[in-house]
Design a protein around this motif. Structure first.
Motif, PDB file in Angstrom:
ATOM      1  N   VAL A   1      82.404  18.870 -18.426  1.00 22.15           N
ATOM      2  CA  VAL A   1      83.630  19.638 -18.225  1.00 22.15           C
ATOM      3  C   VAL A   1      83.544  20.376 -16.895  1.00 22.15           C
ATOM      4  CG1 VAL A   1      85.040  21.547 -19.069  1.00 22.15           C
ATOM      5  CG2 VAL A   1      84.047  19.916 -20.691  1.00 22.15           C
ATOM      6  N   GLN A   2      84.602  20.295 -16.132  1.00 21.91           N
ATOM      7  CA  GLN A   2      84.699  21.056 -14.890  1.00 21.91           C
ATOM      8  C   GLN A   2      85.872  22.004 -14.992  1.00 21.91           C
ATOM      9  OE1 GLN A   2      84.863  17.986 -11.849  1.00 21.91           O
ATOM     10  NE2 GLN A   2      82.697  18.289 -11.419  1.00 21.91           N
ATOM     11  N   LEU A   3      85.687  23.227 -14.509  1.00 23.44           N
ATOM     12  CA  LEU A   3      86.715  24.257 -14.573  1.00 23.44           C
ATOM     13  C   LEU A   3      87.103  24.663 -13.163  1.00 23.44           C
ATOM     14  CD1 LEU A   3      85.181  26.492 -17.398  1.00 23.44           C
ATOM     15  CD2 LEU A   3      86.795  24.602 -17.634  1.00 23.44           C
ATOM     16  N   GLN A   4      88.405  24.781 -12.953  1.00 22.72           N
ATOM     17  CA  GLN A   4      88.923  25.168 -11.645  1.00 22.72           C
ATOM     18  C   GLN A   4      89.845  26.369 -11.837  1.00 22.72           C
ATOM     19  OE1 GLN A   4      88.225  23.619  -8.609  1.00 22.72           O
ATOM     20  NE2 GLN A   4      89.440  25.207  -7.597  1.00 22.72           N
ATOM     21  N   ALA A   5      89.399  27.529 -11.350  1.00 23.62           N
ATOM     22  CA  ALA A   5      90.201  28.748 -11.473  1.00 23.62           C
ATOM     23  C   ALA A   5      91.053  28.954 -10.231  1.00 23.62           C
ATOM     24  CB  ALA A   5      89.279  29.946 -11.684  1.00 23.62           C
ATOM     25  N   SER A   6      92.230  29.517 -10.435  1.00 28.60           N
ATOM     26  CA  SER A   6      93.124  29.798  -9.317  1.00 28.60           C
ATOM     27  C   SER A   6      94.064  30.931  -9.697  1.00 28.60           C
ATOM     28  CB  SER A   6      93.927  28.547  -8.951  1.00 28.60           C
ATOM     29  OG  SER A   6      94.738  28.142 -10.041  1.00 28.60           O
ATOM     30  N   GLY A   7      94.789  31.441  -8.702  1.00 31.02           N
ATOM     31  CA  GLY A   7      95.822  32.429  -8.968  1.00 31.02           C
ATOM     32  C   GLY A   7      95.516  33.826  -8.496  1.00 31.02           C
ATOM     33  N   GLY A   8      94.309  34.056  -8.002  1.00 36.04           N
ATOM     34  CA  GLY A   8      93.980  35.381  -7.526  1.00 36.04           C
ATOM     35  C   GLY A   8      94.697  35.712  -6.227  1.00 36.04           C
ATOM     36  N   GLY A   9      94.569  36.966  -5.818  1.00 32.30           N
ATOM     37  CA  GLY A   9      95.211  37.378  -4.577  1.00 32.30           C
ATOM     38  C   GLY A   9      95.155  38.873  -4.408  1.00 32.30           C
ATOM     39  N   LEU A  10      95.847  39.336  -3.377  1.00 38.23           N
ATOM     40  CA  LEU A  10      95.940  40.762  -3.074  1.00 38.23           C
ATOM     41  C   LEU A  10      97.285  41.279  -3.569  1.00 38.23           C
ATOM     42  CD1 LEU A  10      95.048  43.368  -1.631  1.00 38.23           C
ATOM     43  CD2 LEU A  10      96.026  42.418   0.473  1.00 38.23           C
ATOM     44  N   VAL A  11      97.239  42.267  -4.443  1.00 41.96           N
ATOM     45  CA  VAL A  11      98.458  42.849  -4.990  1.00 41.96           C
ATOM     46  C   VAL A  11      98.348  44.364  -4.948  1.00 41.96           C
ATOM     47  CG1 VAL A  11      98.917  40.881  -6.507  1.00 41.96           C
ATOM     48  CG2 VAL A  11      97.578  42.810  -7.356  1.00 41.96           C
ATOM     49  N   GLN A  12      99.452  45.022  -5.277  1.00 36.81           N
ATOM     50  CA  GLN A  12      99.464  46.483  -5.314  1.00 36.81           C
ATOM     51  C   GLN A  12      99.367  46.973  -6.759  1.00 36.81           C
ATOM     52  OE1 GLN A  12     103.073  47.498  -3.183  1.00 36.81           O
ATOM     53  NE2 GLN A  12     101.964  47.570  -1.239  1.00 36.81           N
ATOM     54  N   THR A  13      99.022  48.219  -6.907  1.00 34.98           N
ATOM     55  CA  THR A  13      98.950  48.841  -8.236  1.00 34.98           C
ATOM     56  C   THR A  13     100.279  48.652  -8.964  1.00 34.98           C
ATOM     57  OG1 THR A  13      97.342  50.484  -7.497  1.00 34.98           O
ATOM     58  CG2 THR A  13      98.620  51.003  -9.465  1.00 34.98           C
ATOM     59  N   GLY A  14     100.160  48.218 -10.216  1.00 33.12           N
ATOM     60  CA  GLY A  14     101.349  48.004 -11.024  1.00 33.12           C
ATOM     61  C   GLY A  14     101.886  46.592 -10.992  1.00 33.12           C
ATOM     62  N   ASP A  15     101.406  45.777 -10.070  1.00 32.80           N
ATOM     63  CA  ASP A  15     101.872  44.393  -9.965  1.00 32.80           C
ATOM     64  C   ASP A  15     101.266  43.514 -11.055  1.00 32.80           C
ATOM     65  OD1 ASP A  15     102.106  44.064  -6.307  1.00 32.80           O
ATOM     66  OD2 ASP A  15     103.419  44.991  -7.813  1.00 32.80           O
ATOM     67  N   SER A  16     101.725  42.276 -11.090  1.00 33.82           N
ATOM     68  CA  SER A  16     101.227  41.294 -12.061  1.00 33.82           C
ATOM     69  C   SER A  16     100.683  40.065 -11.347  1.00 33.82           C
ATOM     70  CB  SER A  16     102.361  40.861 -13.000  1.00 33.82           C
ATOM     71  OG  SER A  16     102.849  41.948 -13.753  1.00 33.82           O
ATOM     72  N   LEU A  17      99.775  39.393 -12.008  1.00 31.44           N
ATOM     73  CA  LEU A  17      99.241  38.117 -11.547  1.00 31.44           C
ATOM     74  C   LEU A  17      98.984  37.247 -12.767  1.00 31.44           C
ATOM     75  CD1 LEU A  17      96.466  38.816  -8.863  1.00 31.44           C
ATOM     76  CD2 LEU A  17      98.600  37.583  -8.491  1.00 31.44           C
TER      77      LEU A  17
END
Length: 122
Positions: A1-17
Motif C-alpha cells: 500500500v502506498q499513501l499520498q497525502a495532499s491539501g496542506g498550505g498556508l492559511v490564517q486563523t479561523g480558516d479551513s483546509l
C-alpha cells in the motif's frame, strides 16, 4: 500500500483546509486509517482515525473542529479541518494499519504517507 497525502498550505486563523490521503492497494478498505501530526520539536501525535466500517476516533484537541472520513470507492481518506489555530501548525501524515480497529500510536501503523505541511498564521 502506498499513501499520498495532499491539501496542506498556508492559511490564517479561523480558516479551513481539507487534507486528502490517496491510497493504492487492494486491501485499503480493510485497513484502519489515521491522521497524525508533528510540529517542530514535538512528538508525532494522533489526530483522528477511522476503521473499515466508518467508525471514527478523535483526539481531545480536535473538539469538533476536525472531521475524518473515507471514500472507499476512491481509496481516499480525508481530514476536514475547520477553525484552524496557529497551534495546529504541523506536518500532517496519513497512516494505515492492517487492523480492524483504530490504533493510537505511530509505531502501530504499517504504512505512511509523505506528509503535508499545514501552516496557520495568526
Amino acid at each position: 500500500v502506498q499513501l499520498q497525502a495532499s491539501g496542506g498550505g498556508l492559511v490564517q486563523t479561523g480558516d479551513s483546509l481539507r487534507l486528502s490521503c490517496a491510497a493504492s492497494g487492494r486491501a485499503f478498505n480493510n485497513y484502519a486509517m489515521a491522521w497524525f501530526r508533528q510540529a517542530p520539536g514535538k512528538r508525532r501525535e494522533f489526530v483522528a482515525g477511522i476503521n473499515w466500517s466508518g467508525t471514527t476516533y478523535d483526539s481531545d484537541f480536535m473538539k469538533g473542529r476536525f472531521t475524518i472520513s473515507r471514500d472507499g470507492a476512491k481509496n481516499t481518506v480525508y481530514l476536514q479541518m475547520n477553525s484552524l489555530k496557529p497551534e495546529d501548525t504541523a506536518v500532517y501524515y496519513c497512516a494505515g494499519a492492517r487492523s480492524t480497529v483504530v490504533l493510537g500510536r505511530p509505531n502501530e501503523y504499517d504504512y505512511w504517507g509523505q506528509g503535508t505541511l499545514v501552516t496557520v498564521s495568526s
